[in-house]
Design a protein around this motif. Structure first.
Motif, PDB file in Angstrom:
ATOM      1  N   VAL A   8       0.854  -1.190   0.000  1.00 24.42           N
ATOM      2  CA  VAL A   8       0.000   0.000   0.000  1.00 24.42           C
ATOM      3  C   VAL A   8       0.886   1.235   0.000  1.00 24.42           C
ATOM      4  O   VAL A   8       1.846   1.316   0.775  1.00 24.42           O
ATOM      5  N   LEU A   9       0.558   2.194  -0.859  1.00 22.84           N
ATOM      6  CA  LEU A   9       1.259   3.471  -0.901  1.00 22.84           C
ATOM      7  C   LEU A   9       0.318   4.567  -0.423  1.00 22.84           C
ATOM      8  O   LEU A   9      -0.764   4.752  -0.988  1.00 22.84           O
ATOM      9  N   GLU A  10       0.736   5.286   0.627  1.00 25.30           N
ATOM     10  CA  GLU A  10      -0.053   6.415   1.106  1.00 25.30           C
ATOM     11  C   GLU A  10       0.498   7.698   0.493  1.00 25.30           C
ATOM     12  O   GLU A  10       1.699   7.976   0.575  1.00 25.30           O
ATOM     13  N   ILE A  11      -0.386   8.486  -0.091  1.00 26.20           N
ATOM     14  CA  ILE A  11      -0.009   9.768  -0.682  1.00 26.20           C
ATOM     15  C   ILE A  11      -0.352  10.883   0.299  1.00 26.20           C
ATOM     16  O   ILE A  11      -1.486  10.971   0.770  1.00 26.20           O
ATOM     17  N   GLY A  12       0.632  11.727   0.605  1.00 31.65           N
ATOM     18  CA  GLY A  12       0.398  12.874   1.478  1.00 31.65           C
ATOM     19  C   GLY A  12       0.013  12.496   2.889  1.00 31.65           C
ATOM     20  O   GLY A  12      -1.074  12.860   3.360  1.00 31.65           O
ATOM     21  N   PRO A  13       0.877  11.787   3.621  1.00 30.26           N
ATOM     22  CA  PRO A  13       0.522  11.352   4.981  1.00 30.26           C
ATOM     23  C   PRO A  13       0.377  12.480   5.996  1.00 30.26           C
ATOM     24  O   PRO A  13      -0.249  12.285   7.034  1.00 30.26           O
TER      25      PRO A  13
ATOM     26  N   VAL B  49      -3.432   2.237  -3.342  1.00 33.45           N
ATOM     27  CA  VAL B  49      -3.144   3.627  -2.971  1.00 33.45           C
ATOM     28  C   VAL B  49      -4.174   4.082  -1.954  1.00 33.45           C
ATOM     29  O   VAL B  49      -5.366   3.756  -2.067  1.00 33.45           O
ATOM     30  N   ILE B  50      -3.721   4.824  -0.957  1.00 31.13           N
ATOM     31  CA  ILE B  50      -4.625   5.406   0.027  1.00 31.13           C
ATOM     32  C   ILE B  50      -4.157   6.821   0.329  1.00 31.13           C
ATOM     33  O   ILE B  50      -2.971   7.141   0.152  1.00 31.13           O
ATOM     34  N   GLY B  51      -5.076   7.682   0.746  1.00 26.61           N
ATOM     35  CA  GLY B  51      -4.630   9.012   1.122  1.00 26.61           C
ATOM     36  C   GLY B  51      -5.750  10.021   1.255  1.00 26.61           C
ATOM     37  O   GLY B  51      -6.831   9.868   0.684  1.00 26.61           O
ATOM     38  N   ASN B  52      -5.461  11.037   2.041  1.00 26.18           N
ATOM     39  CA  ASN B  52      -6.270  12.242   2.092  1.00 26.18           C
ATOM     40  C   ASN B  52      -5.621  13.172   1.081  1.00 26.18           C
ATOM     41  O   ASN B  52      -4.655  13.861   1.386  1.00 26.18           O
ATOM     42  N   LEU B  53      -6.122  13.162  -0.154  1.00 23.38           N
ATOM     43  CA  LEU B  53      -5.417  13.805  -1.257  1.00 23.38           C
ATOM     44  C   LEU B  53      -5.526  15.333  -1.188  1.00 23.38           C
ATOM     45  O   LEU B  53      -6.604  15.866  -0.890  1.00 23.38           O
ATOM     46  N   PRO B  54      -4.447  16.043  -1.478  1.00 22.53           N
ATOM     47  CA  PRO B  54      -4.515  17.508  -1.567  1.00 22.53           C
ATOM     48  C   PRO B  54      -5.522  17.910  -2.652  1.00 22.53           C
ATOM     49  O   PRO B  54      -5.432  17.431  -3.788  1.00 22.53           O
ATOM     50  N   TYR B  55      -6.464  18.751  -2.302  1.00 20.08           N
ATOM     51  CA  TYR B  55      -7.527  19.088  -3.244  1.00 20.08           C
ATOM     52  C   TYR B  55      -7.000  19.758  -4.508  1.00 20.08           C
ATOM     53  O   TYR B  55      -7.555  19.588  -5.590  1.00 20.08           O
ATOM     54  N   ASN B  56      -5.917  20.527  -4.379  1.00 20.54           N
ATOM     55  CA  ASN B  56      -5.443  21.304  -5.520  1.00 20.54           C
ATOM     56  C   ASN B  56      -4.756  20.453  -6.587  1.00 20.54           C
ATOM     57  O   ASN B  56      -4.554  20.923  -7.708  1.00 20.54           O
ATOM     58  N   ILE B  57      -4.397  19.203  -6.270  1.00 19.49           N
ATOM     59  CA  ILE B  57      -3.760  18.348  -7.279  1.00 19.49           C
ATOM     60  C   ILE B  57      -4.430  16.982  -7.389  1.00 19.49           C
ATOM     61  O   ILE B  57      -3.853  16.060  -7.961  1.00 19.49           O
ATOM     62  N   SER B  58      -5.638  16.845  -6.864  1.00 17.43           N
ATOM     63  CA  SER B  58      -6.283  15.521  -6.874  1.00 17.43           C
ATOM     64  C   SER B  58      -6.502  15.008  -8.300  1.00 17.43           C
ATOM     65  O   SER B  58      -6.297  13.818  -8.575  1.00 17.43           O
ATOM     66  N   SER B  59      -6.884  15.894  -9.217  1.00 12.03           N
ATOM     67  CA  SER B  59      -7.095  15.451 -10.602  1.00 12.03           C
ATOM     68  C   SER B  59      -5.796  14.959 -11.217  1.00 12.03           C
ATOM     69  O   SER B  59      -5.770  13.947 -11.927  1.00 12.03           O
ATOM     70  N   GLN B  60      -4.687  15.671 -10.954  1.00 13.91           N
ATOM     71  CA  GLN B  60      -3.386  15.250 -11.478  1.00 13.91           C
ATOM     72  C   GLN B  60      -2.992  13.882 -10.920  1.00 13.91           C
ATOM     73  O   GLN B  60      -2.405  13.053 -11.627  1.00 13.91           O
TER      74      GLN B  60
ATOM     75  N   ASN C 213      -0.899   4.400 -14.623  1.00 19.23           N
ATOM     76  CA  ASN C 213      -0.343   3.208 -13.978  1.00 19.23           C
ATOM     77  C   ASN C 213      -1.429   2.198 -13.596  1.00 19.23           C
ATOM     78  O   ASN C 213      -1.271   1.444 -12.630  1.00 19.23           O
ATOM     79  N   HIS C 214      -2.511   2.161 -14.378  1.00 19.21           N
ATOM     80  CA  HIS C 214      -3.658   1.332 -13.990  1.00 19.21           C
ATOM     81  C   HIS C 214      -3.331  -0.162 -13.951  1.00 19.21           C
ATOM     82  O   HIS C 214      -4.015  -0.923 -13.274  1.00 19.21           O
ATOM     83  N   GLN C 215      -2.298  -0.584 -14.661  1.00 13.11           N
ATOM     84  CA  GLN C 215      -1.935  -2.006 -14.604  1.00 13.11           C
ATOM     85  C   GLN C 215      -1.312  -2.373 -13.260  1.00 13.11           C
ATOM     86  O   GLN C 215      -1.347  -3.538 -12.852  1.00 13.11           O
ATOM     87  N   LEU C 216      -0.724  -1.400 -12.567  1.00 11.39           N
ATOM     88  CA  LEU C 216      -0.118  -1.646 -11.264  1.00 11.39           C
ATOM     89  C   LEU C 216      -1.049  -1.308 -10.108  1.00 11.39           C
ATOM     90  O   LEU C 216      -1.059  -1.995  -9.089  1.00 11.39           O
ATOM     91  N   VAL C 217      -1.806  -0.226 -10.247  1.00 10.62           N
ATOM     92  CA  VAL C 217      -2.657   0.245  -9.152  1.00 10.62           C
ATOM     93  C   VAL C 217      -3.980  -0.514  -9.182  1.00 10.62           C
ATOM     94  O   VAL C 217      -4.831  -0.274 -10.039  1.00 10.62           O
ATOM     95  N   ARG C 218      -4.157  -1.425  -8.224  1.00 14.70           N
ATOM     96  CA  ARG C 218      -5.350  -2.270  -8.219  1.00 14.70           C
ATOM     97  C   ARG C 218      -6.499  -1.678  -7.416  1.00 14.70           C
ATOM     98  O   ARG C 218      -7.651  -2.069  -7.595  1.00 14.70           O
ATOM     99  N   GLN C 219      -6.198  -0.759  -6.518  1.00 17.25           N
ATOM    100  CA  GLN C 219      -7.229  -0.204  -5.636  1.00 17.25           C
ATOM    101  C   GLN C 219      -6.794   1.180  -5.167  1.00 17.25           C
ATOM    102  O   GLN C 219      -5.615   1.429  -4.945  1.00 17.25           O
ATOM    103  N   VAL C 220      -7.768   2.061  -5.034  1.00 10.85           N
ATOM    104  CA  VAL C 220      -7.519   3.393  -4.481  1.00 10.85           C
ATOM    105  C   VAL C 220      -8.622   3.698  -3.473  1.00 10.85           C
ATOM    106  O   VAL C 220      -9.809   3.592  -3.792  1.00 10.85           O
ATOM    107  N   VAL C 221      -8.242   4.029  -2.256  1.00 12.51           N
ATOM    108  CA  VAL C 221      -9.186   4.544  -1.266  1.00 12.51           C
ATOM    109  C   VAL C 221      -8.692   5.932  -0.889  1.00 12.51           C
ATOM    110  O   VAL C 221      -7.567   6.083  -0.401  1.00 12.51           O
ATOM    111  N   CYS C 222      -9.492   6.933  -1.142  1.00 10.97           N
ATOM    112  CA  CYS C 222      -8.997   8.292  -0.914  1.00 10.97           C
ATOM    113  C   CYS C 222     -10.120   9.236  -0.508  1.00 10.97           C
ATOM    114  O   CYS C 222     -11.296   9.012  -0.802  1.00 10.97           O
ATOM    115  N   MET C 223      -9.707  10.288   0.187  1.00 15.61           N
ATOM    116  CA  MET C 223     -10.621  11.368   0.548  1.00 15.61           C
ATOM    117  C   MET C 223     -10.310  12.555  -0.354  1.00 15.61           C
ATOM    118  O   MET C 223      -9.159  12.987  -0.465  1.00 15.61           O
TER     119      MET C 223
END
Length: 258
Positions: free
Chosen positions: A35-40, A101-112, A120-130
């Motif tokens: 699991v990779l957390e973005i913006g801990p 992938v999991i994370g409380n994503l920064p709103y200003n770059i969530s689309s990016q 990277n959809h072949q590697l990223v099997r699941q995303v749980v994010c706020m």
């Protein structure tokens, strides 16, 4: 060590409600070991992930102050809490097997961030994010809805998407001016598109960049001379993912005959 100061330039709003943190962690299904957390940030999700002990966790943050704080809080995980920019990271160098992938994503770059996940959809099997509630509603919108757009199509092409729950602005420090939502993306069974993938992305982007026009007009620079289709009289939000794939396949096949 003192607490980390939230930085407006980085779109930081630190989650402070432990119950919400638990709900987010509990929404992460055990579909991958990594699991990779973005913006801990200050580690409210990180702590629960590490304590749970189910996943091998990495965390990446562009904020040096956050990284220093987390290294101090979790010294035994120093090598897995990384200073870096997710948007510029070569994920294939980090992972040879699928991860979540999991994370409380920064709103200003969530689309990016979502566009990087699509790449990277072949590697990223699941995303749980706020994310911002408005963005969550846009991503989960179905065709025929005014909020249905480029991200809706691209993400729904490769993921099943669930809107899990809404989050009040009061559970953050500092509180954002909008409500948030937690969503879950789970990789679907589509391993490849039944059309030219690059052409598919071009068609979807061109269509929604002029979404008030019919596809016959918005795709004028892409359509081969003489090509016709009933879908060209529609606007982009009227087409489902499958419609876009079929249209792309038809255009590609017509181009090969010319």
């Amino acid at each position: 060590m003192s607490i980390v100061k939230a930085k407006k330039s980085l779109g930081q709003h630190f989650l402070k409600d432990q119950n919400i943190a638990h709900k987010i962690i509990d929404s992460l299904l055990p579909v991958t070991a990594e699991v990779l957390e973005i913006g801990p940030g200050m580690g409210v999700l990180t702590r629960h992930l590490l304590e749970q002990g189910i996943f091998a966790v990495k965390a990446i943050d562009i904020d040096q102050e956050s990284i220093a704080y987390l290294h101090n809080e979790f010294p035994s995980y120093h090598d897995r809490i990384i200073f870096g920019d997710f948007l510029k990271t070569d994920l294939s160098a980090w992972y040879s097997a699928p991860f979540s992938v999991i994370g409380n994503l920064p709103y200003n770059i969530s689309s990016q961030i979502f566009f990087r996940i699509i790449e990277n959809h072949q590697l990223v099997r699941q995303v749980v994010c706020m994310i911002q509630k408005e963005v969550a509603e846009r991503i989960t919108a179905t065709h025929g809805n005014k909020t249905y757009g480029i991200l809706s199509v691209f993400l729904q092409t490769f993921y099943n998407i669930e809107y899990l729950f809404t989050v009040s602005e009061k559970v953050f420090d500092p509180p954002p001016k909008v409500k948030s939502a937690v969503i879950r993306l789970t990789r679907n069974a589509r391993e490849h598109l039944e059309c030219d993938e690059n052409l598919f992305f071009r068609i979807v982007k061109a269509g929604f960049n002029q979404r008030r026009k019919t596809l016959r007009n918005s795709l004028r620079q892409i359509l081969p001379p003489g090509f016709t289709s009933d879908e060209l009289s529609l606007r982009p939000e009227q087409l489902s993912v499958e419609d876009f794939i079929r249209l792309t396949s038809e255009i590609g096949a017509f181009q090969q005959k010319i």
